[in-house]
Enzyme design. Sequence first.
Site, PDB file in Angstrom:
ATOM      1  N   SER A   1       4.721   6.848   2.453  1.00 39.20           N
ATOM      2  CA  SER A   1       5.322   5.556   2.774  1.00 39.20           C
ATOM      3  C   SER A   1       4.689   4.468   1.919  1.00 39.20           C
ATOM      4  O   SER A   1       3.490   4.500   1.657  1.00 39.20           O
ATOM      5  CB  SER A   1       5.081   5.196   4.241  1.00 39.20           C
ATOM      6  OG  SER A   1       5.486   6.237   5.108  1.00 39.20           O
TER       7      SER A   1
ATOM      8  N   ASP B   1      -2.670   0.565   7.931  1.00 38.49           N
ATOM      9  CA  ASP B   1      -1.464   1.366   7.677  1.00 38.49           C
ATOM     10  C   ASP B   1      -0.327   1.002   8.639  1.00 38.49           C
ATOM     11  O   ASP B   1       0.543   1.828   8.933  1.00 38.49           O
ATOM     12  CB  ASP B   1      -1.773   2.872   7.778  1.00 38.49           C
ATOM     13  CG  ASP B   1      -2.835   3.306   6.781  1.00 38.49           C
ATOM     14  OD1 ASP B   1      -2.860   2.758   5.669  1.00 38.49           O
ATOM     15  OD2 ASP B   1      -3.645   4.185   7.124  1.00 38.49           O
TER      16      ASP B   1
ATOM     17  N   HIS C   1       0.791   5.171   1.352  1.00 39.65           N
ATOM     18  CA  HIS C   1       0.039   5.993   2.306  1.00 39.65           C
ATOM     19  C   HIS C   1       0.694   7.369   2.377  1.00 39.65           C
ATOM     20  O   HIS C   1       1.920   7.476   2.482  1.00 39.65           O
ATOM     21  CB  HIS C   1       0.052   5.322   3.683  1.00 39.65           C
ATOM     22  CG  HIS C   1      -0.717   6.093   4.704  1.00 39.65           C
ATOM     23  ND1 HIS C   1      -2.098   6.114   4.732  1.00 39.65           N
ATOM     24  CD2 HIS C   1      -0.317   6.896   5.721  1.00 39.65           C
ATOM     25  CE1 HIS C   1      -2.505   6.882   5.725  1.00 39.65           C
ATOM     26  NE2 HIS C   1      -1.451   7.378   6.338  1.00 39.65           N
TER      27      HIS C   1
ATOM     28  N   ASN D   1       0.855  -1.190   0.000  1.00 38.20           N
ATOM     29  CA  ASN D   1       0.000   0.000   0.000  1.00 38.20           C
ATOM     30  C   ASN D   1       0.886   1.233   0.000  1.00 38.20           C
ATOM     31  O   ASN D   1       1.994   1.208   0.538  1.00 38.20           O
ATOM     32  CB  ASN D   1      -0.872   0.002   1.264  1.00 38.20           C
ATOM     33  CG  ASN D   1      -1.778   1.222   1.347  1.00 38.20           C
ATOM     34  OD1 ASN D   1      -2.403   1.621   0.350  1.00 38.20           O
ATOM     35  ND2 ASN D   1      -1.855   1.835   2.514  1.00 38.20           N
TER      36      ASN D   1
HETATM   37  C1  GAR Z   1      -2.607   9.124  -2.960  1.00 46.10           C
HETATM   38  O1  GAR Z   1      -2.121  10.336  -2.420  1.00 46.10           O
HETATM   39  C2  GAR Z   1      -2.411   8.004  -1.960  1.00 46.10           C
HETATM   40  O2  GAR Z   1      -1.230   8.107  -1.207  1.00 46.10           O
HETATM   41  C3  GAR Z   1      -3.611   8.181  -1.093  1.00 46.10           C
HETATM   42  O3  GAR Z   1      -4.657   8.532  -1.967  1.00 46.10           O
HETATM   43  C4  GAR Z   1      -4.117   9.197  -3.111  1.00 46.10           C
HETATM   44  C5  GAR Z   1      -4.594   8.471  -4.340  1.00 46.10           C
HETATM   45  O4  GAR Z   1      -4.272   9.181  -5.517  1.00 46.10           O
HETATM   46  N1  GAR Z   1      -3.909   6.978  -0.391  1.00 46.10           N
HETATM   47  C6  GAR Z   1      -4.556   6.951   0.766  1.00 46.10           C
HETATM   48  O5  GAR Z   1      -4.963   7.933   1.335  1.00 46.10           O
HETATM   49  C7  GAR Z   1      -4.763   5.549   1.332  1.00 46.10           C
HETATM   50  N2  GAR Z   1      -5.453   5.600   2.583  1.00 46.10           N
HETATM   51  P1  GAR Z   1      -4.298   8.448  -6.930  1.00 46.10           P
HETATM   52  O6  GAR Z   1      -5.671   7.792  -7.079  1.00 46.10           O
HETATM   53  O7  GAR Z   1      -4.112   9.558  -7.910  1.00 46.10           O
HETATM   54  O8  GAR Z   1      -3.191   7.442  -6.961  1.00 46.10           O
END
Ligand code: GAR
Length: 197
Positions: free
Chosen positions: A136, A145, A109, A107
């Site tokens: 991360s 997480d 995060h 994942n």
């Molecule tokens: C990213 O910033 C990722 O790190 C975060 O959501 C966004 C997705 O963007 N993930 C989380 O918050 C997980 N809990 P994307 O759809 O453009 O890759």
Amino acid sequence: TQRVAILISGGGSNMVSLVNAMTSDHPARPVLVLSNDPEAGGLAKARALNVPTFAVDHRPFGKDRAAFEAALQDALMLAKPDIICLAGFMRILTPDFTRHWAGRMLNIHPSLLPKYKGLHTHQRAIDAGDKIHGCSVHEVTAELDGGPILGQARIAIQSDDTPETLAAKLLPLEHQLYPAVLHRYVTGDRRMVTLGA
Ligand code: GAR
């Protein structure tokens, strides 16, 4: 080559960076992009990159996470991935699901774990007065997480930063970090990847 399924909920920019990194000389290839939201913008991006897509809408399942995850597993079993990458996948997975994929699921995060598990990570870093923020990549375990950290990228927080500016500054680093960690992971290399300030 290792088969990779990527789970998304939204725009899928991390998914695109992973798919683009899996060129023909890469030890992994994308076999499925799976979304819990049939409207997720990332699905069209995956199709444009010639990656098979599928959506399992979580809403008809209501509170029944086990039934939702059984439908996810059905889609995954057809694609037979060796590794799952969660990339902006915004559904909490049950311990049954995380146990099934233990050691095979990553994942990304948007915080420097173990800080700020869960949501609103950029706001929480600003509120805490942090000078450094980041993202991360970690192995997924039953603890949200909370699994072993495989890579981190750091950025400085400026006094005028907002959650939006931080998210915009961090995303390009996410796009570097996740493919770098995946490459090491599929070759069995568990050294930490470190990027940025
Ligand atoms: C990213 O910033 C990722 O790190 C975060 O959501 C966004 C997705 O963007 N993930 C989380 O918050 C997980 N809990 P994307 O759809 O453009 O890759």
